[in-house]
Design a protein around this motif. Structure first.
Motif, PDB file in Angstrom:
ATOM      1  N   LYS A  77       0.902  -1.679  -0.267  1.00  0.00           N
ATOM      2  CA  LYS A  77       0.024  -0.013   0.259  1.00  0.00           C
ATOM      3  C   LYS A  77       0.836   1.547  -0.295  1.00  0.00           C
ATOM      4  O   LYS A  77       0.295   2.338  -0.911  1.00  0.00           O
ATOM      5  CB  LYS A  77      -0.767  -0.313   1.368  1.00  0.00           C
ATOM      6  CG  LYS A  77      -2.179  -1.453   0.907  1.00  0.00           C
ATOM      7  CD  LYS A  77      -3.162  -0.987   2.280  1.00  0.00           C
ATOM      8  CE  LYS A  77      -2.479  -1.352   3.791  1.00  0.00           C
ATOM      9  NZ  LYS A  77      -1.602  -2.818   4.519  1.00  0.00           N
ATOM     10  N   THR A  78       1.982   1.540   0.982  1.00  0.00           N
ATOM     11  CA  THR A  78       2.734   2.748   1.122  1.00  0.00           C
ATOM     12  C   THR A  78       3.726   2.510   0.018  1.00  0.00           C
ATOM     13  O   THR A  78       3.448   3.730  -1.325  1.00  0.00           O
ATOM     14  CB  THR A  78       3.307   2.401   2.004  1.00  0.00           C
ATOM     15  OG1 THR A  78       2.446   2.475   3.914  1.00  0.00           O
ATOM     16  CG2 THR A  78       4.585   3.741   3.563  1.00  0.00           C
ATOM     17  N   THR A  79       4.377   1.484  -0.588  1.00  0.00           N
ATOM     18  CA  THR A  79       4.808   1.929  -1.848  1.00  0.00           C
ATOM     19  C   THR A  79       4.192   2.084  -2.834  1.00  0.00           C
ATOM     20  O   THR A  79       4.577   2.824  -4.102  1.00  0.00           O
ATOM     21  CB  THR A  79       5.450   0.406  -1.999  1.00  0.00           C
ATOM     22  OG1 THR A  79       6.341  -0.148  -1.041  1.00  0.00           O
ATOM     23  CG2 THR A  79       6.330   0.543  -3.391  1.00  0.00           C
ATOM     24  N   ALA A  94      -3.143   9.779   1.432  1.00  0.00           N
ATOM     25  CA  ALA A  94      -3.052  10.177   3.601  1.00  0.00           C
ATOM     26  C   ALA A  94      -2.217   8.493   3.921  1.00  0.00           C
ATOM     27  O   ALA A  94      -3.520   7.658   3.444  1.00  0.00           O
ATOM     28  CB  ALA A  94      -4.597  10.224   3.498  1.00  0.00           C
ATOM     29  N   ASP A  95      -1.815   8.260   4.583  1.00  0.00           N
ATOM     30  CA  ASP A  95      -0.927   6.997   4.901  1.00  0.00           C
ATOM     31  C   ASP A  95      -1.778   6.459   6.004  1.00  0.00           C
ATOM     32  O   ASP A  95      -0.635   6.971   6.670  1.00  0.00           O
ATOM     33  CB  ASP A  95       0.734   6.923   4.252  1.00  0.00           C
ATOM     34  CG  ASP A  95       1.537   5.595   4.298  1.00  0.00           C
ATOM     35  OD1 ASP A  95       0.568   4.553   4.479  1.00  0.00           O
ATOM     36  OD2 ASP A  95       2.099   5.357   4.577  1.00  0.00           O
ATOM     37  N   GLU A  96      -2.374   5.837   6.495  1.00  0.00           N
ATOM     38  CA  GLU A  96      -2.525   6.066   7.633  1.00  0.00           C
ATOM     39  C   GLU A  96      -2.881   6.292   8.221  1.00  0.00           C
ATOM     40  O   GLU A  96      -2.541   7.176   9.450  1.00  0.00           O
ATOM     41  CB  GLU A  96      -1.664   4.282   7.926  1.00  0.00           C
ATOM     42  CG  GLU A  96      -0.935   3.908   7.263  1.00  0.00           C
ATOM     43  CD  GLU A  96      -2.022   2.180   7.524  1.00  0.00           C
ATOM     44  OE1 GLU A  96      -2.681   1.670   8.550  1.00  0.00           O
ATOM     45  OE2 GLU A  96      -1.751   1.189   6.859  1.00  0.00           O
ATOM     46  N   PRO A  97      -3.323   7.442   8.264  1.00  0.00           N
ATOM     47  CA  PRO A  97      -3.887   8.853   8.671  1.00  0.00           C
ATOM     48  C   PRO A  97      -4.123   8.734   9.977  1.00  0.00           C
ATOM     49  O   PRO A  97      -3.899   9.727  11.160  1.00  0.00           O
ATOM     50  CB  PRO A  97      -4.126   9.443   7.749  1.00  0.00           C
ATOM     51  CG  PRO A  97      -5.692   8.984   6.954  1.00  0.00           C
ATOM     52  CD  PRO A  97      -5.068   7.359   6.858  1.00  0.00           C
TER      53      PRO A  97
HETATM   54 MG   LIG Z   1       1.956   1.075   4.804  1.00  0.00          MG
END
Ligand SMILES: [Mg+2]
Ligand SMILES: Nc1ncnc2c1ncn2[C@@H]1O[C@H](COP(=O)(O)OP(=O)(O)O)[C@@H](O)[C@H]1O
Lengths: 428, 228
Positions: free
Chosen positions: B46-48, B167-170
């Motif tokens: 996901k983050t990538t 938004a990454d794991e906000p």
């Molecule tokens: Mg992540």
């Protein structure tokens, strides 16, 4: 549904990314106060380094200045003009029959404060029981006072009065050798031009102690008129002595005198042409100043680079964040460079300011080295040093601060631009 | 033309036997105004993917087009400029520049964009108001709660008027009440301003708000469903 309208400026496609100086300054200042302990420690190192460097420079300036003054004002003056050959052999035969052109050139020069004529001749002084080798100097008693300090060295009796053509002031060692008291008669013998010996009787009017062996052991001072009459020089003299307003101007005045007297039969020399020893001390102290300067810069540089790298590592995540937000490499570079510059400027200003205050205090009061005075006086050194601040020192220090800030700032700043935002933001 | 279009995105971490395919051929189109959640287990990529969409990271192969523009061609500096103009970020935590106040944090990006001082401060205040932080502008990050800090990050992202907010794991560092309030705000902003939002999250609360939900698995899109 309402759109989020983009601000006008935000969509200037080619508008360069910018941060204002105020923002850089604010960021620098706040980030420096973020780790107060580290900042203060670095500042202390900076203040001590820059402060002691500055004070050392003002001290050196002070004692070198007084050394030059002492040499120049004791007897020689800044510049002397002679007839050709006199400098080579010191023979009275090589006297100037007409000193007019040299005096006129000296008086016309804006940087010459005063000038006087002298007659130099070597000879012998006798009393009934003893004799001593001497150098007779014929001086203009009043004018001489504004050229050198000689009149002030009289410790016993008095300096010559104008028109006192039968009086002599002896160096203290000469007087002791002759066991001559004030009022005693001394027979002085010398060679007039042409080689004839000629003797004259003088009465001791004063005894002088300069602290300088060459003077105390050899000088016998009479009036110029007395010397001229005695040696049959007419209005001639061997030497015209110039006092320049400032050591820095010695060279320009020297050049102008050469120009003025060009084609006429004169020789001109500066004080350090005669006695290069003091000039050598000045030059060697310049070398050691640069050496010390380099050491200080390197030490301070290491300290600051270390501090800035610590700041960089501590804030790696934040730099990554800033980059993610669209901060350009140039801005990151400038940010760290500003921070270093602010740090070094504050430390430098405090150090320089502190040293300037010390210099002002001790410039008036003086630093007393009487304990070492015996060995120092022969170097024309005052036992009391008065540190002197001048423009040259200020420029030196400013340059040191600027170079240090740049050198110390560039490396960490460059490293900041090499960060990868994704990697950087992994750090906490 | 889609707002975002990716083709065969590949990203491999490590070398040789221990290499990980963080992304393994991702094809994705996102239209303006979407409210998209990338879900999936930890390590699913996901983050990538989010970092690729935001021009923060470069794919090993494949392309990303935003507004038809391929940022892979751009230098590091140009990509920063690209992010400044097109992308807003809200990260999991530590979103703010510590030495700047809330309004200065918002205004920072606006200054980079070239906005004059009075204008950017006014805009910062307006957006702080919008995220429910009117009156908190002068506070430094350490004087704000985790939820308030995330709101400042949202205000900063939206003030810059980006095409996309990533938004990454906000909500990962927030308690559930605060997380719900933040999500309410984000949904509202999506609806009132038609701003495109893409989330990476495994928080059920976030997933339940998704208008389009993409499940990631081993660097691939496992499912892609649009709701309601
Ligand atoms: Mg992540
Ligand atoms: N910088 C990196 N170096 C090595 N492996 C990485 C790096 N970044 C991510 N990975 C690996 O890539 C995979 C996907 O990671 P990530 O995108 O962070 O997943 P998610 O956000 O879904 O948890 C994981 O296996 C992770 O370990």
């Amino acid at each position: 549904m309402s759109e989020n309208p983009p601000p006008q400026a935000a969509r200037k496609k080619n508008g360069a990314v910018t941060l204002s100086m105020v923002t850089y300054f604010l960021l620098a200042l706040r980030n420096l106060t973020r780790n107060m302990r580290r900042t203060v420690l670095t500042l202390i190192a900076l203040v001590v380094a820059i402060g002691s460097l500055t004070f050392m420079l003002t001290l050196t300036e002070g004692y070198l200045g007084s050394m030059k003054d002492n040499f120049v004002l004791t007897n020689f003056g800044h510049i002397q003009v002679n007839a050709p050959g006199f400098q080579e052999d010191g023979l009275i035969d090589n006297y100037m029959a007409d000193t007019g052109p040299a005096i006129a050139a000296a008086q016309a020069d804006p940087n010459v404060i005063a000038s006087s004529q002298r007659v130099y001749v070597s000879g012998l002084a006798n009393v009934a029981t003893a004799s001593a080798a001497i150098i007779v100097i014929g001086v203009e008693p009043e004018i001489e006072k504004s050229v050198t300090r000689m009149a002030g060295f009289v410790t016993d009796g008095a300096w010559l009065e104008v028109g006192d053509n039968g009086g002599v002031v002896l160096g203290i060692d000469v007087a002791e050798t002759l066991e001559a008291e004030l009022g005693d008669k001394v027979v002085m013998t010398t060679q007039a031009p042409g080689g004839d010996f000629s003797s004259q009787v003088f009465r001791v009017r004063g005894v002088m102690e300069s602290g300088t062996p060459e003077i105390d052991r050899l000088m016998a001072i009479v009036t110029l008129e007395a010397a001229q009459a005695w040696l049959e020089l007419g209005d001639g003299a061997t030497t015209v002595v110039l006092r320049v307003d400032n050591h820095e101007n010695t060279d320009v005045v020297y050049e102008r005198m050469l120009d003025q007297l060009d084609g006429q039969l004169f020789e001109t020399q500066r004080w350090f042409d005669v006695d290069p020893f003091i000039q050598q001390i000045v030059e060697s102290s310049d070398t050691s100043i640069i050496f010390i300067l380099a050491i200080v810069v390197v030490v301070v540089l290491g300290e600051i680079i270390n501090t800035m790298f610590m700041a960089l590592y501590e804030r790696t995540r934040e730099f990554g964040l800033m980059e993610a937000l669209g901060t350009g490499r140039r801005q990151l570079f400038a940010m760290l460079l500003w921070e270093t510059t602010v740090l070094v400027s504050i430390g430098g200003a405090l150090g320089y300011g502190g040293a300037a205050i010390l210099t002002a205090i001790y410039g008036k009061r003086g630093i007393d080295l009487t304990a070492f005075t015996e060995s120092l006086s022969s170097l024309y050194m005052d036992p009391i040093i008065h540190p002197v601040m001048d423009l040259k020192i200020t420029v030196y220090i400013l340059a040191t601060i600027a170079i240090t800030a740049l050198l110390a700032g560039v490396l960490p700043a460059w490293r900041a631009t090499k960060l990868n935002p994704v990697e950087a933001m992994r750090q906490i | 033309m889609a707002l975002i279009e990716t083709k065969d995105l590949m990203k491999v971490y490590g070398l040789g036997e221990v290499s990980v395919k963080a992304l393994d051929g991702v094809n994705l189109k996102v239209e303006k105004g979407e409210f998209l959640v990338l879900a999936g287990r930890s390590g699913s990529g996901k983050t990538t993917l989010l970092n690729m969409l935001g021009a923060l990271d470069m794919p090993d192969s494949g392309t990303v087009r935003i507004h038809g523009e391929e940022y892979q061609q751009l230098s590091k500096n140009k990509r920063a400029l690209f992010r400044l103009r097109h992308i807003g970020f809200v990260f999991q935590a530590y979103n703010l520049i510590r030495v700047l106040s809330a309004r200065e944090n918002v205004a920072y990006v606006l200054e980079l964009q070239g906005m004059a001082k009075a204008e950017r401060l006014e805009r910062a205040d307006k957006w702080l108001e919008e995220v429910g932080l009117g009156g908190f502008g002068k506070r430094r990050p350490d004087q704000l709660s985790g939820g308030q800090q995330q709101r400042v990050a949202v205000a900063r992202a939206l003030a810059a008027a980006p095409d996309i907010v990533l938004a990454d794991e906000p909500t990962a560092n927030l308690d559930s009440t605060t997380a719900t309030e933040l999500l309410d705000l984000l949904v509202e902003l999506n609806e009132t301003h038609n701003t495109t939002f893409i989330f990476a999250s495994h928080d059920p609360d976030v997933i339940s708000r998704a208008k389009r939900l993409i499940q990631m698995q081993d660097g691939r899109i496992a499912s892609d469903e649009t709701k309601g």
